[in-house]
Design a protein around this motif. Sequence first.
Motif, PDB file in Angstrom:
ATOM      1  N   PHE A  36       0.802  -1.156  -0.215  1.00 24.33           N
ATOM      2  CA  PHE A  36       0.073  -0.048  -0.161  1.00 24.33           C
ATOM      3  C   PHE A  36       0.940   1.174   0.070  1.00 24.33           C
ATOM      4  CE2 PHE A  36      -2.317  -3.317   2.011  1.00 24.33           C
ATOM      5  CZ  PHE A  36      -3.649  -3.167   1.472  1.00 24.33           C
ATOM      6  N   SER A  37       0.300   2.488  -0.517  1.00 24.46           N
ATOM      7  CA  SER A  37       0.938   3.602  -0.523  1.00 24.46           C
ATOM      8  C   SER A  37       1.186   4.196   0.775  1.00 24.46           C
ATOM      9  CB  SER A  37       0.368   4.581  -1.500  1.00 24.46           C
ATOM     10  OG  SER A  37      -0.974   5.075  -0.993  1.00 24.46           O
ATOM     11  N   ALA A  38       1.894   4.904   1.139  1.00 26.42           N
ATOM     12  CA  ALA A  38       2.005   6.049   2.307  1.00 26.42           C
ATOM     13  C   ALA A  38       0.441   6.504   2.575  1.00 26.42           C
ATOM     14  CB  ALA A  38       2.978   7.053   2.187  1.00 26.42           C
ATOM     15  N   THR A  39      -0.061   6.813   1.758  1.00 27.58           N
ATOM     16  CA  THR A  39      -1.372   7.610   2.007  1.00 27.58           C
ATOM     17  C   THR A  39      -2.550   6.404   2.221  1.00 27.58           C
ATOM     18  OG1 THR A  39      -1.048   9.384   0.428  1.00 27.58           O
ATOM     19  CG2 THR A  39      -3.263   9.004   0.913  1.00 27.58           C
ATOM     20  N   GLU A  40      -2.166   5.519   1.717  1.00 31.63           N
ATOM     21  CA  GLU A  40      -3.319   4.253   2.230  1.00 31.63           C
ATOM     22  C   GLU A  40      -2.977   3.850   3.552  1.00 31.63           C
ATOM     23  OE1 GLU A  40      -4.199   2.258  -2.086  1.00 31.63           O
ATOM     24  OE2 GLU A  40      -2.256   1.997  -1.364  1.00 31.63           O
ATOM     25  N   ARG A  41      -1.533   3.644   3.638  1.00 33.24           N
ATOM     26  CA  ARG A  41      -1.274   3.267   5.028  1.00 33.24           C
ATOM     27  C   ARG A  41      -1.646   4.228   6.181  1.00 33.24           C
ATOM     28  NH1 ARG A  41       3.677   1.874   2.440  1.00 33.24           N
ATOM     29  NH2 ARG A  41       4.779   3.569   3.350  1.00 33.24           N
ATOM     30  N   SER A  42      -1.923   5.390   6.081  1.00 35.76           N
ATOM     31  CA  SER A  42      -2.250   6.400   6.829  1.00 35.76           C
ATOM     32  C   SER A  42      -3.613   6.276   7.452  1.00 35.76           C
ATOM     33  CB  SER A  42      -2.170   7.923   6.367  1.00 35.76           C
ATOM     34  OG  SER A  42      -3.367   7.995   5.463  1.00 35.76           O
ATOM     35  N   LEU A  43      -4.464   5.222   6.506  1.00 34.15           N
ATOM     36  CA  LEU A  43      -5.759   5.102   6.896  1.00 34.15           C
ATOM     37  C   LEU A  43      -6.091   3.390   7.207  1.00 34.15           C
ATOM     38  CD1 LEU A  43      -7.634   6.435   3.926  1.00 34.15           C
ATOM     39  CD2 LEU A  43      -7.354   7.325   6.052  1.00 34.15           C
ATOM     40  N   ILE A  44      -4.652   2.643   7.489  1.00 33.66           N
ATOM     41  CA  ILE A  44      -4.691   1.477   8.022  1.00 33.66           C
ATOM     42  C   ILE A  44      -3.958   1.360   9.480  1.00 33.66           C
ATOM     43  CG2 ILE A  44      -3.821  -0.861   7.678  1.00 33.66           C
ATOM     44  CD1 ILE A  44      -3.661  -0.003   4.615  1.00 33.66           C
ATOM     45  N   GLY A  45      -4.824   0.790  10.351  1.00 35.87           N
ATOM     46  CA  GLY A  45      -4.421   0.750  11.647  1.00 35.87           C
ATOM     47  C   GLY A  45      -4.153  -0.502  12.077  1.00 35.87           C
ATOM     48  N   VAL A  46      -3.802  -0.669  13.453  1.00 36.98           N
ATOM     49  CA  VAL A  46      -3.671  -2.036  14.133  1.00 36.98           C
ATOM     50  C   VAL A  46      -4.008  -2.114  15.511  1.00 36.98           C
ATOM     51  CG1 VAL A  46      -1.235  -1.656  14.878  1.00 36.98           C
ATOM     52  CG2 VAL A  46      -1.706  -4.188  14.463  1.00 36.98           C
ATOM     53  N   HIS A  47      -4.418  -3.462  15.920  1.00 33.72           N
ATOM     54  CA  HIS A  47      -4.947  -3.314  17.131  1.00 33.72           C
ATOM     55  C   HIS A  47      -4.433  -4.642  17.770  1.00 33.72           C
ATOM     56  CE1 HIS A  47      -7.520  -4.478  20.568  1.00 33.72           C
ATOM     57  NE2 HIS A  47      -7.940  -5.402  20.062  1.00 33.72           N
ATOM     58  N   THR A  48      -4.150  -4.780  19.081  1.00 34.11           N
ATOM     59  CA  THR A  48      -3.574  -5.790  19.809  1.00 34.11           C
ATOM     60  C   THR A  48      -4.235  -6.039  20.947  1.00 34.11           C
ATOM     61  OG1 THR A  48      -1.743  -7.304  20.412  1.00 34.11           O
ATOM     62  CG2 THR A  48      -1.514  -4.704  20.760  1.00 34.11           C
TER      63      THR A  48
END
Length: 252
Positions: A206-218
């Motif tokens: 994914f692009s940097a812009t797309e990754r800014s809308l992808i998160g992670v949960h643990t």
Amino acid sequence: MTIPTEPIGSIPRPVPLIEAVADGSISDPNLDPMYEAAVRDTIERLEATGSPVVTDGEQRKFQNFWTYSVHGLSNTAPDGFKIPFAAGHTRRMPRLTTGPFRYKRYADSYVEVARKYAHRPLKQAVISPSALSLMYPAQEIPGYSRDEFIGDLLSEHEKEIRLCFQKGAFKVQIDFTEARLAMKIDPSGRLLATFVDLNNLALARFSATERSLIGVHTCPGGDLDSTHSADVDYAEFLPLLFQLNVGSSAST
């Protein structure tokens, strides 16, 4: 001082729905109205709190948040990786028996339903590649190498996230609950580092812009009022967790 917050995904199902699926008929199409009502109720309650982002509470996911995408695959067996819980019981992942690896369902279908009721930006939770990587057995599958499996796994994960965005998800959150479990299994951190590397391979698509809308949960992983890794201190795995190339994170 204000602290931005967002819901992270799972919300307990209503008791009538829990009772309705207690006999194992979780995918019975006759239950669709009950699932949809649970989604609507979850979104309405989250919006009533003033939350800037809402989720469907993972109300509609078959089986559970971990195996919804692969539940019912014909090329799996039920005796896969064992997850032990503090209360003494275990859960097992499905074990892949033959290739190729493909999802049976994608989370974009949940986005479609949730958008009918959401009046605020919608977040969709998806399972991590590292969690599903545990489906591949220790003994190599004849004619289908682990490298081939990883390639298919990453492609399926990428496809799922892109489908969620195409259906209107504002954010996609990767559920990385196995991060703490990895530290419990291997306190050296080597297993967790492997998981982080695998998830970063997926994120690199994914692009940097797309990754800014992808998160992670643990989280410590809850099941039947028990957890699989609540005794693992956050300090033990946060340095590695922060090496994930995502735009936002959450933990419980």
